[in-house]
Scaffold this motif. Structure first.
Motif, PDB file in Angstrom:
ATOM      1  N   GLU A   6      -5.218   8.370  10.855  1.00 54.05           N
ATOM      2  CA  GLU A   6      -6.186   7.476  10.212  1.00 54.05           C
ATOM      3  C   GLU A   6      -7.126   8.285   9.318  1.00 54.05           C
ATOM      4  O   GLU A   6      -7.437   9.435   9.610  1.00 54.05           O
ATOM      5  CB  GLU A   6      -7.008   6.749  11.281  1.00 54.05           C
ATOM      6  CG  GLU A   6      -6.191   5.860  12.205  1.00 54.05           C
ATOM      7  CD  GLU A   6      -5.763   6.560  13.495  1.00 54.05           C
ATOM      8  OE1 GLU A   6      -5.936   7.809  13.573  1.00 54.05           O
ATOM      9  OE2 GLU A   6      -5.282   5.870  14.403  1.00 54.05           O
ATOM     10  N   LEU A  20      -9.961   1.904   4.976  1.00 52.42           N
ATOM     11  CA  LEU A  20      -9.279   2.792   5.915  1.00 52.42           C
ATOM     12  C   LEU A  20      -7.790   2.811   5.629  1.00 52.42           C
ATOM     13  O   LEU A  20      -7.220   1.813   5.175  1.00 52.42           O
ATOM     14  CB  LEU A  20      -9.520   2.329   7.352  1.00 52.42           C
ATOM     15  CG  LEU A  20     -10.968   2.126   7.795  1.00 52.42           C
ATOM     16  CD1 LEU A  20     -10.998   1.737   9.277  1.00 52.42           C
ATOM     17  CD2 LEU A  20     -11.790   3.375   7.556  1.00 52.42           C
ATOM     18  N   SER A  21      -7.187   3.954   5.916  1.00 51.24           N
ATOM     19  CA  SER A  21      -5.742   4.094   5.798  1.00 51.24           C
ATOM     20  C   SER A  21      -5.177   4.642   7.099  1.00 51.24           C
ATOM     21  O   SER A  21      -5.836   5.433   7.779  1.00 51.24           O
ATOM     22  CB  SER A  21      -5.375   5.054   4.660  1.00 51.24           C
ATOM     23  OG  SER A  21      -5.837   4.581   3.417  1.00 51.24           O
ATOM     24  N   CYS A  22      -3.967   4.237   7.417  1.00 49.67           N
ATOM     25  CA  CYS A  22      -3.279   4.751   8.599  1.00 49.67           C
ATOM     26  C   CYS A  22      -1.820   4.987   8.224  1.00 49.67           C
ATOM     27  O   CYS A  22      -1.148   4.062   7.756  1.00 49.67           O
ATOM     28  CB  CYS A  22      -3.372   3.770   9.751  1.00 49.67           C
ATOM     29  SG  CYS A  22      -2.285   4.184  11.142  1.00 49.67           S
ATOM     30  N   TRP A  33      -4.982  -2.763  13.478  1.00 55.62           N
ATOM     31  CA  TRP A  33      -6.166  -1.911  13.491  1.00 55.62           C
ATOM     32  C   TRP A  33      -7.012  -2.320  14.692  1.00 55.62           C
ATOM     33  O   TRP A  33      -7.265  -3.519  14.905  1.00 55.62           O
ATOM     34  CB  TRP A  33      -6.984  -2.088  12.209  1.00 55.62           C
ATOM     35  CG  TRP A  33      -6.494  -1.284  11.050  1.00 55.62           C
ATOM     36  CD1 TRP A  33      -5.739  -1.728  10.002  1.00 55.62           C
ATOM     37  CD2 TRP A  33      -6.725   0.105  10.821  1.00 55.62           C
ATOM     38  NE1 TRP A  33      -5.485  -0.696   9.141  1.00 55.62           N
ATOM     39  CE2 TRP A  33      -6.087   0.438   9.610  1.00 55.62           C
ATOM     40  CE3 TRP A  33      -7.417   1.094  11.506  1.00 55.62           C
ATOM     41  CZ2 TRP A  33      -6.110   1.736   9.071  1.00 55.62           C
ATOM     42  CZ3 TRP A  33      -7.444   2.370  10.976  1.00 55.62           C
ATOM     43  CH2 TRP A  33      -6.800   2.685   9.776  1.00 55.62           C
ATOM     44  N   THR A  74       2.420   2.970   5.626  1.00 55.12           N
ATOM     45  CA  THR A  74       0.965   3.056   5.638  1.00 55.12           C
ATOM     46  C   THR A  74       0.362   1.665   5.719  1.00 55.12           C
ATOM     47  O   THR A  74       0.847   0.732   5.060  1.00 55.12           O
ATOM     48  CB  THR A  74       0.465   3.766   4.362  1.00 55.12           C
ATOM     49  OG1 THR A  74       1.018   5.098   4.323  1.00 55.12           O
ATOM     50  CG2 THR A  74      -1.056   3.867   4.360  1.00 55.12           C
ATOM     51  N   TYR A  76      -3.454  -0.421   5.568  1.00 52.58           N
ATOM     52  CA  TYR A  76      -4.812  -0.283   5.054  1.00 52.58           C
ATOM     53  C   TYR A  76      -5.709  -1.345   5.667  1.00 52.58           C
ATOM     54  O   TYR A  76      -5.249  -2.426   6.053  1.00 52.58           O
ATOM     55  CB  TYR A  76      -4.816  -0.443   3.529  1.00 52.58           C
ATOM     56  CG  TYR A  76      -3.869   0.488   2.815  1.00 52.58           C
ATOM     57  CD1 TYR A  76      -2.595   0.064   2.436  1.00 52.58           C
ATOM     58  CD2 TYR A  76      -4.226   1.797   2.515  1.00 52.58           C
ATOM     59  CE1 TYR A  76      -1.713   0.909   1.787  1.00 52.58           C
ATOM     60  CE2 TYR A  76      -3.350   2.657   1.864  1.00 52.58           C
ATOM     61  CZ  TYR A  76      -2.100   2.200   1.503  1.00 52.58           C
ATOM     62  OH  TYR A  76      -1.225   3.048   0.863  1.00 52.58           O
ATOM     63  N   TYR A  90     -12.184   3.533  14.524  1.00 52.20           N
ATOM     64  CA  TYR A  90     -11.068   2.651  14.229  1.00 52.20           C
ATOM     65  C   TYR A  90      -9.754   3.422  14.337  1.00 52.20           C
ATOM     66  O   TYR A  90      -9.625   4.535  13.816  1.00 52.20           O
ATOM     67  CB  TYR A  90     -11.209   2.073  12.820  1.00 52.20           C
ATOM     68  CG  TYR A  90     -12.294   1.030  12.708  1.00 52.20           C
ATOM     69  CD1 TYR A  90     -13.638   1.378  12.800  1.00 52.20           C
ATOM     70  CD2 TYR A  90     -11.970  -0.317  12.505  1.00 52.20           C
ATOM     71  CE1 TYR A  90     -14.641   0.414  12.714  1.00 52.20           C
ATOM     72  CE2 TYR A  90     -12.961  -1.281  12.400  1.00 52.20           C
ATOM     73  CZ  TYR A  90     -14.293  -0.905  12.516  1.00 52.20           C
ATOM     74  OH  TYR A  90     -15.279  -1.866  12.421  1.00 52.20           O
ATOM     75  N   HIS A  91      -8.804   2.797  15.017  1.00 49.05           N
ATOM     76  CA  HIS A  91      -7.469   3.365  15.180  1.00 49.05           C
ATOM     77  C   HIS A  91      -6.416   2.342  14.803  1.00 49.05           C
ATOM     78  O   HIS A  91      -6.680   1.140  14.822  1.00 49.05           O
ATOM     79  CB  HIS A  91      -7.206   3.751  16.646  1.00 49.05           C
ATOM     80  CG  HIS A  91      -8.012   4.870  17.163  1.00 49.05           C
ATOM     81  ND1 HIS A  91      -9.180   4.690  17.863  1.00 49.05           N
ATOM     82  CD2 HIS A  91      -7.809   6.213  17.121  1.00 49.05           C
ATOM     83  CE1 HIS A  91      -9.675   5.865  18.219  1.00 49.05           C
ATOM     84  NE2 HIS A  91      -8.855   6.810  17.782  1.00 49.05           N
ATOM     85  N   CYS A  92      -5.212   2.811  14.531  1.00 51.47           N
ATOM     86  CA  CYS A  92      -4.085   1.900  14.368  1.00 51.47           C
ATOM     87  C   CYS A  92      -3.073   2.167  15.479  1.00 51.47           C
ATOM     88  O   CYS A  92      -3.037   3.246  16.075  1.00 51.47           O
ATOM     89  CB  CYS A  92      -3.444   2.034  12.998  1.00 51.47           C
ATOM     90  SG  CYS A  92      -2.864   3.675  12.603  1.00 51.47           S
ATOM     91  N   GLY A 109      -8.490   8.839  14.755  1.00 54.23           N
ATOM     92  CA  GLY A 109      -9.289   7.688  14.378  1.00 54.23           C
ATOM     93  C   GLY A 109     -10.142   7.927  13.147  1.00 54.23           C
ATOM     94  O   GLY A 109     -10.226   9.039  12.603  1.00 54.23           O
TER      95      GLY A 109
END
Length: 116
Positions: A6, A20-22, A33, A74, A76, A90-92, A109
Motif C-alpha cells: 500500500e 491510496l494505491s495497493c 480496502w 492495482t 486505488y 489503511y490496508h488492502c 499499510g
C-alpha cells in the motif's frame, strides 16, 4: 508469501483528499480496502470485484471511490472530503464474505491522518 503493498497515505486537513494505491501479486476477484483506527475494530471501507462492481461502507459513501487496474493488479482508493474520523491505517486484502478478509497477512499499510 502473499504480498500487498500500500502507498499514498499522509497528513491532510479536514476536507482534503488523498489517493491510496495497493499492488498485489495475486489475481483477486473481490479486493477490499480496510482500515484500522486506534481503539476500533478493523472495518471494510470499500470493495471492488474484477468486473467492476463496488460496495462501500455507509460512512464513506459519496466521498470515497474505489477503482482497479486488472492489468497492473492495482487497486486505488480516492478519498475526498476527508474527516478526522477517517484517520486510520489503511490496508488492502482479498474480501471474504465469511471472515471479512481472506489473508491474515497484512502489508505495511498506508497511514491516513486527518486534522480538524
Amino acid at each position: 508469501q502473499v504480498q500487498f503493498v500500500e502507498s499514498g497515505g499522509g497528513l491532510v486537513q479536514a476536507g482534503g483528499s488523498l489517493r491510496l494505491s495497493c499492488t498485489t501479486d495475486l489475481n483477486i476477484n473481490v479486493i477490499g480496502w480496510y482500515r484500522l483506527a486506534p481503539g476500533k475494530q478493523r472495518e471494510l471501507v470499500a470493495a471492488i470485484a474484477s468486473e467492476g462492481s463496488t460496495n462501500y461502507a455507509t460512512a464513506v459513501k459519496g466521498r470515497f471511490t474505489i477503482a482497479r487496474d486488472n492489468v497492473k493488479n492495482t487497486v486505488y482508493l480516492q478519498m475526498n472530503n476527508l474527516k478526522p474520523e477517517d484517520t486510520a491505517i489503511y490496508h488492502c486484502n482479498e474480501y471474504d464474505a465469511m471472515r471479512g478478509w481472506k489473508y491474515n497477512y497484512w502489508g505495511q499499510g498506508a497511514q491516513v491522518t486527518v486534522s480538524s
